[in-house]
Design a protein around this motif. Structure first.
Motif, PDB file in Angstrom:
ATOM      1  N   ARG A  49      16.766  89.402 -28.877  1.00  8.48           N
ATOM      2  CA  ARG A  49      15.832  88.292 -28.607  1.00  8.48           C
ATOM      3  C   ARG A  49      16.586  86.991 -28.413  1.00  8.48           C
ATOM      4  N   CYS A  50      17.549  86.736 -29.258  1.00 10.86           N
ATOM      5  CA  CYS A  50      18.326  85.502 -29.152  1.00 10.86           C
ATOM      6  C   CYS A  50      19.102  85.491 -27.836  1.00 10.86           C
ATOM      7  N   MET A  53      16.676  84.706 -25.037  1.00  5.35           N
ATOM      8  CA  MET A  53      16.290  83.290 -25.052  1.00  5.35           C
ATOM      9  C   MET A  53      17.413  82.425 -24.492  1.00  5.35           C
ATOM     10  N   CYS A  93      14.767  77.946 -27.667  1.00  2.00           N
ATOM     11  CA  CYS A  93      16.098  78.524 -27.874  1.00  2.00           C
ATOM     12  C   CYS A  93      16.743  77.947 -29.136  1.00  2.00           C
ATOM     13  N   GLU A  96      15.231  79.608 -32.130  1.00  2.00           N
ATOM     14  CA  GLU A  96      15.736  80.982 -32.297  1.00  2.00           C
ATOM     15  C   GLU A  96      17.163  80.972 -32.829  1.00  2.00           C
ATOM     16  N   CYS A  97      18.009  80.146 -32.215  1.00  2.00           N
ATOM     17  CA  CYS A  97      19.407  80.094 -32.648  1.00  2.00           C
ATOM     18  C   CYS A  97      19.539  79.538 -34.067  1.00  2.00           C
TER      19      CYS A  97
END
Length: 131
Positions: A49-50, A53, A93, A96-97
């Motif tokens: 997923r990361c 993104m 992003c 997520e990160c």
């Protein structure tokens, strides 16, 4: 060199001050580079997923940056939409990160680059003329 190029661009471009766009162009470039490298590292660490993104952030940032460098084709509505997409993708992003930032330095750096892009896009949108 980039500052000289910006100054050389036609001044009749409605609503877009190339000098004011330079920090946004640079922030989009930096975010695209960080996101590309983060996506590559994420893939090796099983963070799909990361990685996805980050790849999408790179695409949006690169496209927006390239559009800003072509003032002859400038359209305020389109440019505003692209910058808004950069803001949305950059925020997503970075979030997520941030979830992996304590264990992955590349995610921490990518999140910071995304936040810088978000800030630069917001500033650039604020400087765009509505005339």
């Amino acid at each position: 060199m980039m500052a000289d190029m910006m100054k050389s661009m036609p001044t009749q471009t409605t609503g877009m001050d190339m000098t004011a766009m330079q920090p946004c162009i640079e922030a989009c470039s930096a975010a695209a580079m960080a996101a590309t490298m983060c996506a590559d590292a994420d893939g090796g660490e099983g963070m799909g997923r990361c990685a996805s993104m980050c790849a999408s952030t790179c695409d949006v940032a690169t496209t927006t940056m390239r559009m800003m460098m072509r003032p002859a084709g400038y359209d305020m509505g389109v440019m505003t939409s692209m910058m808004a997409a950069c803001v949305a993708m950059g925020e997503a992003c970075a979030a997520e990160c941030d979830m992996h930032a304590e264990m992955s330095e590349h995610c921490r750096i990518c999140a910071a680059a995304c936040r810088a892009m978000v800030d630069a896009c917001r500033t650039a949108m604020g400087s765009m003329s509505t005339s």
